[in-house]
Design a protein around this motif. Structure first.
Motif, PDB file in Angstrom:
ATOM      1  N   GLU A   6       0.952  -1.062   0.057  1.00  0.00           N
ATOM      2  CA  GLU A   6       0.023  -0.048  -0.011  1.00  0.00           C
ATOM      3  C   GLU A   6       0.934   1.233  -0.016  1.00  0.00           C
ATOM      4  OE1 GLU A   6      -2.956   0.060   2.911  1.00  0.00           O
ATOM      5  OE2 GLU A   6      -3.531  -2.054   2.770  1.00  0.00           O
ATOM      6  N   ARG A   7       2.148   1.115   0.154  1.00  0.00           N
ATOM      7  CA  ARG A   7       3.171   2.368   0.296  1.00  0.00           C
ATOM      8  C   ARG A   7       3.880   2.364  -0.723  1.00  0.00           C
ATOM      9  NH1 ARG A   7       6.720   1.434   4.585  1.00  0.00           N
ATOM     10  NH2 ARG A   7       6.059  -0.657   5.147  1.00  0.00           N
ATOM     11  N   THR A   8       3.854   1.459  -1.644  1.00  0.00           N
ATOM     12  CA  THR A   8       4.602   1.705  -2.910  1.00  0.00           C
ATOM     13  C   THR A   8       4.239   0.441  -3.849  1.00  0.00           C
ATOM     14  OG1 THR A   8       6.868   1.416  -3.987  1.00  0.00           O
ATOM     15  CG2 THR A   8       6.488  -0.292  -2.157  1.00  0.00           C
ATOM     16  N   ARG A   9       4.281   0.921  -5.338  1.00  0.00           N
ATOM     17  CA  ARG A   9       4.043  -0.209  -6.234  1.00  0.00           C
ATOM     18  C   ARG A   9       5.100  -0.915  -6.738  1.00  0.00           C
ATOM     19  NH1 ARG A   9       1.562   4.537  -6.770  1.00  0.00           N
ATOM     20  NH2 ARG A   9      -0.794   4.435  -6.494  1.00  0.00           N
ATOM     21  N   GLN A  10       6.521  -0.890  -6.108  1.00  0.00           N
ATOM     22  CA  GLN A  10       7.252  -1.553  -6.334  1.00  0.00           C
ATOM     23  C   GLN A  10       6.941  -3.120  -5.634  1.00  0.00           C
ATOM     24  OE1 GLN A  10      11.787  -0.680  -5.713  1.00  0.00           O
ATOM     25  NE2 GLN A  10      10.927   1.328  -5.450  1.00  0.00           N
ATOM     26  N   GLY A  11       7.294  -4.240  -6.545  1.00  0.00           N
ATOM     27  CA  GLY A  11       7.264  -5.480  -6.132  1.00  0.00           C
ATOM     28  C   GLY A  11       6.720  -6.475  -7.097  1.00  0.00           C
ATOM     29  N   PRO A  12       6.675  -7.735  -6.718  1.00  0.00           N
ATOM     30  CA  PRO A  12       6.327  -8.634  -7.785  1.00  0.00           C
ATOM     31  C   PRO A  12       4.886  -8.715  -8.186  1.00  0.00           C
ATOM     32  CG  PRO A  12       6.371  -9.598  -5.421  1.00  0.00           C
ATOM     33  CD  PRO A  12       6.860  -8.304  -5.383  1.00  0.00           C
ATOM     34  N   LEU A  13       4.642  -9.103  -9.238  1.00  0.00           N
ATOM     35  CA  LEU A  13       2.982  -8.957 -10.069  1.00  0.00           C
ATOM     36  C   LEU A  13       3.044 -10.326 -10.689  1.00  0.00           C
ATOM     37  CD1 LEU A  13       0.629  -7.637 -10.267  1.00  0.00           C
ATOM     38  CD2 LEU A  13       1.364  -6.692 -12.476  1.00  0.00           C
ATOM     39  N   HIS A  14       2.214 -11.169 -10.019  1.00  0.00           N
ATOM     40  CA  HIS A  14       2.173 -12.501 -10.327  1.00  0.00           C
ATOM     41  C   HIS A  14       1.500 -12.548 -12.112  1.00  0.00           C
ATOM     42  CE1 HIS A  14       3.790 -14.423  -7.013  1.00  0.00           C
ATOM     43  NE2 HIS A  14       2.987 -13.653  -6.312  1.00  0.00           N
ATOM     44  N   SER A  15       1.646 -13.828 -12.590  1.00  0.00           N
ATOM     45  CA  SER A  15       1.082 -14.052 -13.743  1.00  0.00           C
ATOM     46  C   SER A  15      -0.251 -13.771 -13.754  1.00  0.00           C
ATOM     47  CB  SER A  15       1.626 -15.314 -14.450  1.00  0.00           C
ATOM     48  OG  SER A  15       0.966 -15.669 -15.660  1.00  0.00           O
ATOM     49  N   GLY A  16      -0.905 -13.163 -14.802  1.00  0.00           N
ATOM     50  CA  GLY A  16      -2.565 -12.972 -14.864  1.00  0.00           C
ATOM     51  C   GLY A  16      -2.844 -11.824 -13.692  1.00  0.00           C
ATOM     52  N   ALA A  17      -2.134 -11.260 -12.812  1.00  0.00           N
ATOM     53  CA  ALA A  17      -2.557 -10.497 -11.801  1.00  0.00           C
ATOM     54  C   ALA A  17      -2.502  -9.133 -12.266  1.00  0.00           C
ATOM     55  CB  ALA A  17      -1.542 -10.404 -10.622  1.00  0.00           C
ATOM     56  N   CYS A  18      -3.371  -8.163 -11.704  1.00  0.00           N
ATOM     57  CA  CYS A  18      -3.521  -6.879 -12.419  1.00  0.00           C
ATOM     58  C   CYS A  18      -3.571  -5.860 -10.962  1.00  0.00           C
ATOM     59  CB  CYS A  18      -4.796  -6.789 -12.966  1.00  0.00           C
ATOM     60  SG  CYS A  18      -5.290  -5.067 -13.527  1.00  0.00           S
TER      61      CYS A  18
END
Length: 214
Positions: free
Chosen positions: A106-118
């Motif tokens: 919630e504090r940053t948009r850095q980070g992993p995004l899994h396959s199919g995630a949005c």
């Protein structure tokens, strides 16, 4: 017929070898194409549902086969006064104690995004305002206070790391802005799909942004 086959056996062997090689090349190309499709990162930047166009959320979807790690979000606002660039990786420039107690996601948009995630990245109005403020342009509700200034387009670039790749890659999409009607400004994508930044010039720009914003 048998005599003719015996007489032309050498030619027939050559033809058979060529046909076999062609079949193997076809399957090799098919396997390579499948491999490239499975290992190539693919991101979608799209406009979500909102009360109005500028209020619509900006959505980032990972359509790759494996997770990606988002490093940086760069916003470029093209105006009649020039192009203003800033980062939208973090929701806010400064965080107080209450913000620091929130989960990292919630504090940053850095980070992993899994396959199919949005994930949802602010509204387009907020992205416009952030870039405009970075360029010293005063805005009200996503529109310039000075009516002599025109907002022309908004470009969002996602810089990420994809699992199998050693280097960061960029994906970008540009949206045209029509603010002639201040009561109902319009924003529309200028391309049918998100662009992968693969040229040498694009890669140099991605690296420059990483050094500047990370």
């Amino acid at each position: 017929m048998i005599d003719w086959l015996n007489q032309n056996s050498g030619v027939l062997q050559v033809i058979t070898s060529v046909c076999t090689l062609a079949i193997w090349l076809f399957y090799a190309q098919l396997l390579y194409t499948t491999y490239r499709r499975d290992t190539r990162p693919r991101l979608l930047i799209n406009k979500g549902v909102g009360k109005d166009d500028l209020g619509s959320p900006c959505l980032i979807c990972n359509m790759s086969k494996e997770p990606i790690f988002i490093q940086c979000l760069v916003v470029e606002l093209e105006t009649s006064e020039g192009v203003f660039c800033t980062t939208a990786t973090d929701p806010d420039e400064s965080l107080d104690d209450d913000e620091n107690r929130k989960p990292v996601r919630e504090r940053t948009r850095q980070g992993p995004l899994h396959s199919g995630a949005c994930i949802e990245v602010k509204s387009f109005r907020e992205l416009i305002e952030r870039a405009a403020v970075a360029g010293g342009v005063q805005v009200d509700d996503g529109l310039p206070r000075d009516r002599e200034v025109d907002f022309l387009s908004l470009r969002l670039t996602i810089i990420s790391i994809y699992g199998p790749e050693d280097h960061p890659f960029g994906a970008a999409r540009t949206f045209s802005l029509d603010c002639s009607d201040v009561q109902c400004p319009q924003i529309q994508p200028m391309s049918l799909d998100t662009e992968r930044l693969t040229s040498r010039k694009d890669k140099r720009q991605v690296e420059q942004w990483l050094w500047e914003y990370i």
